[in-house]
Write an enzyme that holds these catalytic residues in place. Structure first.
Site, short mmCIF file in Angstrom:
data_model
loop_
_atom_site.label_atom_id
_atom_site.label_comp_id
_atom_site.label_asym_id
_atom_site.label_seq_id
_atom_site.Cartn_x
_atom_site.Cartn_y
_atom_site.Cartn_z
N ASP A 252 28.37 7.56 31.48
CA ASP A 252 27.50 7.26 30.34
C ASP A 252 27.97 6.05 29.55
O ASP A 252 27.23 5.51 28.72
CB ASP A 252 27.42 8.49 29.44
CG ASP A 252 26.37 8.39 28.34
OD1 ASP A 252 25.30 7.82 28.61
OD2 ASP A 252 26.62 8.87 27.23
N GLN B 33 19.77 5.55 34.05
CA GLN B 33 19.61 6.10 32.71
C GLN B 33 18.43 5.46 32.00
O GLN B 33 18.19 4.25 32.12
CB GLN B 33 20.87 5.88 31.87
CG GLN B 33 20.84 6.56 30.51
CD GLN B 33 22.16 6.42 29.78
OE1 GLN B 33 22.33 5.52 28.97
NE2 GLN B 33 23.11 7.31 30.06
N SER C 62 20.80 7.91 24.55
CA SER C 62 20.43 8.31 25.91
C SER C 62 19.35 9.39 25.86
O SER C 62 19.42 10.32 25.05
CB SER C 62 21.66 8.86 26.65
OG SER C 62 22.70 7.90 26.68
#
Length: 300
Positions: free
Chosen positions: A218, A292, A242
């Site tokens: 991430d 993502q 996110s």
């Protein structure tokens, strides 16, 4: 796969950043119910990679150990409070001849904060190729970030000590980090690269190593969509978060050893950004891929 054991020279770490090995140790509360903690009361919210990693560990603890993680797909629902434990509820969706599927719901109080679907496979041989290869100076040839930028930039880079203190990942940039150029008002292509590894040596358990990269994956990814716009996350009015996150593990590898994480901000629009990443070992072998989508909203 990286084979050589690396000599660990840690990057700077202001404050007491969380010990990742401890973060990944979940408490079994009941059948298919686990509890995780942040061990970091200084953070304002739970780091997204932590939720991904802990949910993957919870799922993997219900799967035969010979089956390895090959993909996971998560949705961030609400910010998590690092001062409170997170409860991971596992559903055993399917146990097939080669693949096992699990879903995980992470909650705090009555609220769901994260959802995960993970798939595990019994290792097998098959056709093999990869479309792209890459190379970069080795991490040992590169300075730590603090030694690669102007001291005047460091004086204003409030994000750096926060990241160092709260996220247990080491990183080195082969090129100038686009965020630095953006801080000067200069646009850059939507691409960035970093050597990454977990800050701590982790257990040999393949599930723990997979969770280690889930934690790391991430980091920086969504920000790769910002360089063409010559703005940084710090810009007043910028909202970045996110929304969903996917990881595919192509090979077994150690997340606590250096790997090159190449990231590309493919698209921005409608208040959202879309980015993808590829993780390579020192030999240029593609070991993992990520995607993502997140909130990228600039309010005036």
């Amino acid at each position: 796969m990286s084979i050589a054991v690396e000599t660990r020279v840690p990057d700077p770490s202001p404050g007491q950043r969380p010990k990742l090995g401890r973060v990944l140790q979940l408490e079994k509360v009941d059948t298919d119910l686990f509890r995780g903690r942040s061990y970091n009361d200084a953070a304002h919210r739970i780091y997204g990679g932590q939720a991904v990693a802990q949910a993957l560990v919870a799922a993997g603890l219900t799967v035969p150990p010979e089956r390895r993680t090959h993909s996971l797909h998560g949705h961030f629902i609400r910010p998590g409070d690092p001062k409170e434990p997170v409860w991971y509820h596992v559903e055993r969706v399917r146990d097939g001849g080669s693949f096992t599927t699990r879903s995980v719901r992470a909650t705090q109080g009555e609220a769901t904060i994260f959802l995960l679907t993970a798939s595990f496979q019994t290792p097998e041989e098959g056709l093999s190729h990869q479309a792209h290869h890459t190379h970069a100076p080795t991490p040992e040839q590169l300075p730590v970030f603090e030694d690669s930028v102007d001291p005047d930039y460091l004086a204003d880079a409030a994000w750096l000590p926060h990241l160092r203190a709260n996220i247990a990942v080491d990183f080195r940039f082969p090129e100038e980090y686009p965020r630095v150029a953006n801080s000067r008002g200069e646009a850059r292509p939507p691409r960035q690269r970093a050597w990454v590894r977990t800050a701590d040596r982790l257990e040999d358990d393949p599930l723990v190593q997979a969770a280690g990269f889930a934690y790391t994956s991430d980091l920086f990814l969504l920000s790769s969509a910002l360089p063409p716009h010559a703005i940084t996350i710090d810009k007043p009015g910028m909202q970045l978060a996110s929304l969903d996150h996917s990881v595919w593990l192509h090979e077994s590898f150690r997340a606590d050893e250096w790997h090159l994480y190449e990231q590309e901000g493919v698209w921005t629009g409608g208040g959202r950004g879309f980015a993808r990443g590829h993780l390579y070992d020192r030999s240029g072998v593609l070991v993992a891929s990520t995607v993502q989508e997140g909130l990228l909203r600039l309010r005036k």
